[in-house]
Scaffold this active site. Structure first.
Site, PDB file in Angstrom:
ATOM      1  N   ASP A  81      -1.199 -14.023 -16.627  1.00 30.43           N
ATOM      2  CA  ASP A  81      -0.816 -13.144 -15.484  1.00 30.43           C
ATOM      3  C   ASP A  81      -1.989 -12.699 -14.520  1.00 30.43           C
ATOM      4  OD1 ASP A  81       0.518  -9.737 -15.385  1.00 30.43           O
ATOM      5  OD2 ASP A  81       1.018 -11.611 -13.967  1.00 30.43           O
ATOM      6  N   HIS A  82      -1.699 -12.708 -13.242  1.00 25.55           N
ATOM      7  CA  HIS A  82      -2.807 -12.601 -12.131  1.00 25.55           C
ATOM      8  C   HIS A  82      -4.341 -12.974 -12.500  1.00 25.55           C
ATOM      9  CE1 HIS A  82      -0.193  -9.882  -9.873  1.00 25.55           C
ATOM     10  NE2 HIS A  82       0.375  -9.140 -10.862  1.00 25.55           N
ATOM     11  N   ASP A 103      -3.434 -15.619  -8.585  1.00 27.17           N
ATOM     12  CA  ASP A 103      -3.139 -14.611  -7.532  1.00 27.17           C
ATOM     13  C   ASP A 103      -4.146 -14.720  -6.558  1.00 27.17           C
ATOM     14  OD1 ASP A 103      -2.547 -10.919  -7.462  1.00 27.17           O
ATOM     15  OD2 ASP A 103      -2.607 -12.584  -5.774  1.00 27.17           O
ATOM     16  N   HIS A 186       3.444  -2.639  -8.280  1.00 27.99           N
ATOM     17  CA  HIS A 186       2.915  -2.540  -9.752  1.00 27.99           C
ATOM     18  C   HIS A 186       2.666  -1.013 -10.072  1.00 27.99           C
ATOM     19  CE1 HIS A 186       0.912  -6.519  -9.377  1.00 27.99           C
ATOM     20  NE2 HIS A 186       1.819  -6.733 -10.216  1.00 27.99           N
ATOM     21  N   GLY A 187       3.448  -0.811 -11.292  1.00 32.47           N
ATOM     22  CA  GLY A 187       3.354   0.507 -11.859  1.00 32.47           C
ATOM     23  C   GLY A 187       4.784   1.263 -11.474  1.00 32.47           C
ATOM     24  N   HIS A 214       7.213  -9.467  -8.905  1.00 31.96           N
ATOM     25  CA  HIS A 214       6.305  -8.657  -9.722  1.00 31.96           C
ATOM     26  C   HIS A 214       6.723  -7.460  -9.737  1.00 31.96           C
ATOM     27  CE1 HIS A 214       2.804 -11.398 -10.694  1.00 31.96           C
ATOM     28  NE2 HIS A 214       3.735 -11.976 -10.216  1.00 31.96           N
ATOM     29  N   ASN A 236       8.451  -9.959 -13.740  1.00 38.54           N
ATOM     30  CA  ASN A 236       7.422  -9.358 -14.624  1.00 38.54           C
ATOM     31  C   ASN A 236       7.674  -8.006 -14.745  1.00 38.54           C
ATOM     32  OD1 ASN A 236       6.483 -11.941 -13.939  1.00 38.54           O
ATOM     33  ND2 ASN A 236       4.391 -11.157 -13.330  1.00 38.54           N
ATOM     34  N   ASP A 238       5.657  -4.830 -17.150  1.00 37.35           N
ATOM     35  CA  ASP A 238       4.608  -4.408 -17.869  1.00 37.35           C
ATOM     36  C   ASP A 238       4.384  -2.918 -18.132  1.00 37.35           C
ATOM     37  OD1 ASP A 238       1.003  -4.520 -17.472  1.00 37.35           O
ATOM     38  OD2 ASP A 238       2.052  -3.859 -19.051  1.00 37.35           O
ATOM     39  N   THR A 239       4.702  -2.259 -17.116  1.00 35.27           N
ATOM     40  CA  THR A 239       4.705  -0.514 -17.080  1.00 35.27           C
ATOM     41  C   THR A 239       5.758  -0.154 -17.829  1.00 35.27           C
ATOM     42  OG1 THR A 239       3.500  -0.537 -14.939  1.00 35.27           O
ATOM     43  CG2 THR A 239       4.618   1.374 -15.600  1.00 35.27           C
TER      44      THR A 239
HETATM   45  O1  G3H Z   1       2.304  -8.726 -13.321  1.00 35.23           O
HETATM   46  C1  G3H Z   1       2.709  -8.086 -13.687  1.00 35.23           C
HETATM   47  C2  G3H Z   1       3.843  -7.059 -13.231  1.00 35.23           C
HETATM   48  O2  G3H Z   1       3.925  -7.543 -12.067  1.00 35.23           O
HETATM   49  C3  G3H Z   1       4.219  -5.961 -13.946  1.00 35.23           C
HETATM   50  O3  G3H Z   1       4.602  -5.028 -13.107  1.00 35.23           O
HETATM   51  O4  G3H Z   1       3.897  -2.974 -14.247  1.00 35.23           O
HETATM   52  O5  G3H Z   1       5.428  -2.755 -12.432  1.00 35.23           O
HETATM   53  O6  G3H Z   1       6.270  -3.688 -14.497  1.00 35.23           O
HETATM   54  P1  G3H Z   1       5.030  -3.428 -13.573  1.00 35.23           P
HETATM   55 ZN    ZN Z   2       2.215  -8.529 -11.017  1.00 35.86          ZN
END
Ligand code: G3H
Ligand code: ZN
Length: 302
Positions: A81-82, A103, A186-187, A214, A236, A238-239
């Site tokens: 990722d990225h 990216d 992101h986040g 994303h 995607n 993550d957070t």
């Molecule tokens: O590449 C990872 C993501 O874009 C995660 O985004 O942390 O807002 O879920 P997020």
């Molecule tokens: Zn991302």
């Protein structure tokens, strides 16, 4: 059941669901993702982000994911990722990822933007190497960032992906999946998110390959479903997994603190066990992933 992301996301776009791409940083988060996929019978993508290199050797995390993968009964891809440099992408290619993101929209610092030409140059180099090895490549055009409702209505946000630019970028680089800037960030979002669905619709009408969202955390379910119906095939997350980890860890630490107070008061001997803190976090992260697989529509598609 290790496959490429393309083998997962092309059918997803065709059938109108999205495959979740979930970030793993350690054993518990990786286990949580695999368990959620088994429980929901869902194809999935497990991804390691370049910033993880500062926390652990990717070789170690990759070996762990590969071991979990040997037992998996649902199809999955392992994704970088990225990726921000050619060198890092090559390091993960050698590791054996079946998918990676270059990216090229940002410089290696992950903050300052690259020019269109710089993005094309680095993305093309990575595509040439990765596709020669049958590995799926994700590229990005446009810069992520939240938009206001006014900007959305006025279609005025400079950083969003423009349809004609997306078409030209795909022609210039030939990626397999394309990440777009459609109002996610992101986040956590500050206030209510606004997804530029009209812009997405215009792009999806011109771009037949799987499209990537994303910054999936915090996007309202109705916006997720609409974006998926318009062509988003990889989302995607993550957070949301991090938040699940924090909430469970804080709750468990408070529970243990109370137990220790009672033990001390009774003149007993405290028992320490790292697993007592981590096991509930694994369960909580798994529930968060199950929740997303259900909303994305990938549950039951394995
Ligand atoms: O590449 C990872 C993501 O874009 C995660 O985004 O942390 O807002 O879920 P997020
Ligand atoms: Zn991302």
């Amino acid at each position: 059941m290790l496959v490429t992301s393309k083998e997962l996301t092309v059918p997803a776009r065709a059938q109108g669901y999205a495959v979740g791409a979930f970030n793993a940083v350690n054993m518990e988060s990786a286990q949580a993702i695999f368990r959620a996929a088994e429980e929901t019978r869902s194809p999935f993508i497990i991804q390691i982000t370049q910033t993880t290199l500062a926390y652990t050797d990717p070789e170690e995390l990759f070996a762990l994911i590969a071991a979990l993968g040997k037992k998996a009964t649902v199809p999955f891809a392992i994704h970088l990722d990225h990726g921000r440099s050619f060198e890092v992408c090559m390091r993960f290619l050698r590791l054996g990822v079946t998918s990676l993101m270059i990216d090229g929209s940002l410089q290696e610092d992950g903050k300052s933007p690259r020019t269109y030409e710089e993005n094309v140059d680095i993305t093309r180099r990575v595509v040439a190497a990765a596709q020669a090895m049958g590995v799926t490549v994700e590229g990005e055009i446009g810069r992520l960032g939240q938009i206001t409702s006014e900007e959305e209505r006025a279609d005025a946000a400079e950083h969003l992906t423009r349809p004609e630019e997306a078409v030209q970028f795909l022609k210039d680089v030939g990626v397999d999946m394309l990440a777009l800037a459609i109002g996610t960030t992101h986040g956590l979002f500050a206030g209510r998110p606004h997804i530029a669905h009209d812009r997405l619709q215009q792009i999806a009408a011109k771009i037949p390959i799987p499209l990537v969202m994303h910054g999936g955390t915090g996007v309202p379910d109705e916006d997720v479903r609409k974006a998926v119906s318009l062509g988003i095939a990889k989302i995607n997350i993550d957070t949301q997994i991090r938040v699940a980890f924090y909430d469970a860890a804080i709750e468990q630490v408070h529970r243990v603190e109370k137990e220790f107070d009672e033990t001390d008061a009774a003149g007993g001997v405290r028992k320490y066990d790292v697993r007592k803190i981590l096991a509930p976090t694994r369960e909580a992260m798994s529930r968060a992933v199950i929740d997303r697989m259900t909303v994305f529509g990938s549950a039951g598609k394995a």
